[in-house]
Write an enzyme that holds these catalytic residues in place. Sequence first.
Site, mmCIF file in Angstrom:
data_model
loop_
_atom_site.group_PDB
_atom_site.id
_atom_site.type_symbol
_atom_site.label_atom_id
_atom_site.label_comp_id
_atom_site.label_asym_id
_atom_site.label_seq_id
_atom_site.Cartn_x
_atom_site.Cartn_y
_atom_site.Cartn_z
ATOM 1 N N GLY A 1 10.139 -8.307 -3.749
ATOM 2 C CA GLY A 1 10.088 -9.346 -2.621
ATOM 3 C C GLY A 1 10.750 -10.600 -3.179
ATOM 4 O O GLY A 1 11.087 -11.596 -2.714
ATOM 5 N N TYR B 1 8.355 -7.948 7.228
ATOM 6 C CA TYR B 1 7.142 -8.642 7.709
ATOM 7 C C TYR B 1 7.051 -8.428 9.091
ATOM 8 O O TYR B 1 8.084 -8.571 10.004
ATOM 9 C CB TYR B 1 7.318 -10.072 7.247
ATOM 10 C CG TYR B 1 7.356 -10.544 6.053
ATOM 11 C CD1 TYR B 1 5.877 -10.915 5.606
ATOM 12 C CD2 TYR B 1 8.460 -10.452 5.334
ATOM 13 C CE1 TYR B 1 6.216 -11.305 4.114
ATOM 14 C CE2 TYR B 1 8.460 -10.897 4.114
ATOM 15 C CZ TYR B 1 7.329 -11.356 3.562
ATOM 16 O OH TYR B 1 7.310 -11.559 2.122
ATOM 17 N N HIS C 1 3.855 -23.920 1.743
ATOM 18 C CA HIS C 1 4.051 -23.248 0.338
ATOM 19 C C HIS C 1 5.764 -23.537 0.288
ATOM 20 O O HIS C 1 6.472 -23.843 1.023
ATOM 21 C CB HIS C 1 3.846 -21.773 0.220
ATOM 22 C CG HIS C 1 4.703 -21.013 0.832
ATOM 23 N ND1 HIS C 1 4.705 -20.744 2.340
ATOM 24 C CD2 HIS C 1 5.769 -20.254 0.660
ATOM 25 C CE1 HIS C 1 5.564 -20.131 2.743
ATOM 26 N NE2 HIS C 1 6.187 -19.279 1.633
ATOM 27 N N GLU D 1 8.726 -21.542 -2.351
ATOM 28 C CA GLU D 1 8.940 -20.195 -2.774
ATOM 29 C C GLU D 1 8.545 -20.017 -4.317
ATOM 30 O O GLU D 1 8.467 -20.906 -5.060
ATOM 31 C CB GLU D 1 10.332 -19.779 -2.575
ATOM 32 C CG GLU D 1 10.739 -19.663 -1.238
ATOM 33 C CD GLU D 1 9.930 -18.473 -0.333
ATOM 34 O OE1 GLU D 1 10.011 -17.447 -0.933
ATOM 35 O OE2 GLU D 1 9.527 -18.986 0.604
ATOM 36 N N HIS E 1 7.577 -25.112 3.567
ATOM 37 C CA HIS E 1 7.671 -24.703 4.977
ATOM 38 C C HIS E 1 6.497 -24.026 5.308
ATOM 39 O O HIS E 1 5.523 -23.548 4.449
ATOM 40 C CB HIS E 1 8.966 -23.798 5.092
ATOM 41 C CG HIS E 1 8.845 -22.730 4.074
ATOM 42 N ND1 HIS E 1 9.295 -22.657 2.546
ATOM 43 C CD2 HIS E 1 8.610 -21.231 4.097
ATOM 44 C CE1 HIS E 1 9.210 -21.822 2.139
ATOM 45 N NE2 HIS E 1 8.857 -20.942 3.110
ATOM 46 N N SER F 1 13.087 -10.246 4.475
ATOM 47 C CA SER F 1 13.212 -11.364 3.706
ATOM 48 C C SER F 1 13.315 -11.243 2.156
ATOM 49 O O SER F 1 12.977 -10.282 1.512
ATOM 50 C CB SER F 1 12.018 -12.440 3.805
ATOM 51 O OG SER F 1 11.874 -13.694 3.028
#
Length: 501
Positions: A178, A185, A196, A198, A284, A296
Site C-alpha cells: 500500500g 478499495y 489524515h 499520508e 484530506h 491507490s
Amino acid sequence: MSSTRLSFGDDDQHNMPRIMTFRPSYEEFINFAGYIEYMESRGAHKAGLVKIIPPKEWIPRRSGYDIENINMTIPAPICQVVTGAHGVYQQINIQQRRQMTLRQFMEKANSELHQTPRHFDYDDLERKYWKNITYISPLYAADVKGTLSDEDLNVWNIGRLDTILNLVNTDYGIEIDGVNTAYLYFGMWKSSFAWHTEDMDLYSINYLHFGAPKTWYAIPPIYGRRLEKLANETFVENYQECNAYLRHKMTMISPKVLRQHNIPFNKITQEAGEIMITFPFGYHAGFNHGFNGAESTNFASKRWIEYGKRASICKCRSDMVKISMETFVRHFQPERYENWLKGEDYGCHPEEPGKICAAAPPTINEYQVTQESSQAAKSKSTNPQKRGCSLAEVNNGHSDADDDKMSVSSRSSANLKQAVVKLRKLPTVVPTAESAPVEAATEPDTKKKYDFNSIAVVRVKRMWNALPCTEPGTNLLTNGVVKNTKRMRFQTKVLTLEDED
C-alpha cells in the site's frame, strides 16, 4: 486546466489555494514524475489535492469492469461504526470475521439497507451523509492487496510508479504493501476515510476504476496546523495518549465545524475514470457515494524529503509505517547528511517558514546503512512488508543490530498476538458462602477492568442483546482492546462472536 468551487467562506477565501483540475494530452501524460513537477509549477500542490482527467488513449483495464469477470476476494471487510455529535465524530472500524467475494460485497452495497439514498445533486447527498453519519454502519473493503490494472500497462501503472520512493525497495529490499505497492478499495454509500495525511507525509495517487463517485475534502498544507490544533483541543484524551493520533485515521470533523473554527478547506467530487493526487502534508478526508472500486498507492519526489524528515510519527503502535529517511538524505542531500546524523540539520518545515528547528535525527545505531549492508539487502529476496506494520521477518538469520539498519524503524509485528474481543454470554453464577468473600474483594477491580468502550457502546449493546442465550449473561468485554491490524491502515477493533451454551 480548471479549478473547483471553493468550499470555505471566511475573509481570506480569495487568497486560499483552490483544487485544480488538469486534462493532459497523452504525450504530456506519459512522463509521470515530469507531469507531477509540471502541476506543482502551476501551484497545484498548494491546495493539497489535485484532480487529473486522463487522456482517452489511457486505458488501464482493457477487459472492463463486469463484476462477474473480476475474480476478487475481500479477506476481511470492515464495518465502520461512527459515534459523536454536532459535527465531531470518531470512527471505529470493526473487522468482519468472514471474507466476501466482490459480487457479495456489491450485492450488500446495493441492498435496501445500504443503497445510496435519493438525492437532487452532490450537495444534497453531502447533507444526507453528515445528517446520517452515525446511522446504519457501512462496510468498506479497504486495503485489499492487488490491482485492477492490466499487467502490461506501462503508463501511470499505480502498482509500479517510478519515483524516488523505490529506493526503499532497491536500497533495503523492503516492500511495504500500500505504500510502494498497490491497494484496492471497494466502497459503498457512506463508507469513509477520516482526516489524515499520508504515512510519512508522502504523496498519494487514487484512481477510481468504476462505480459511484467519491467526495473529497482537502485542507491546503499551509493550514494543516490549524486542523491539528482543533483536533487536539477536541480530542484531548487521544492527543495526550499519542501526539500523532490523527494517523490512527479515526477523526471526522464536518465542514460546518471547520468553518466555525476558521479552517479553510476545499471539496471536490471524483468520478469514475478520474485520478486524485494528494500532496505532502495535505490533510484530506471523504466518503463514497455508493458501490465503487479504486486503486491507490504512495509515491515521493525530491520536494517531499523535507516533509518526510519532519513528519510526525505515531509511537504508541509498533505496526505504524515508519520509513527511514537515511537513504533519501544520503542520496539527495549529501551536504547535510553528517549534520542530520548528529541531529544538527537545522531548517524549517516547508509549511512553517521562519520556525527553525533541527530535523529528527536517526536513533542510535539506526539507519547507519553501510555499502556492505545495502549490498546484502539487495542480494536477498524482497522482504514483503504490510502497510501499517514492521518487517514481517526480523529474526530470520540476522541480529537486532542488523534490524537497526533496515529502512523501517519499528520492531516486527510478526510476533504480536492478534487482539481479539470476544463477546460471550455466560450464565450468572450465584456466589456460595466460600466464594463470596473472594468475589467481593475482586469486584471493584473487575468492574474497572471490564467495561464497554464508550465510543462503541451502542453498537456493542445491540450485538450483545442479539447473542443467543437462555439465561441472563455477564458482559466480559475488555475496555479499549483496539488493534491496528497489520493489513489495515485503519484503527481496527476485531470482534469475534461465538454462540455458546
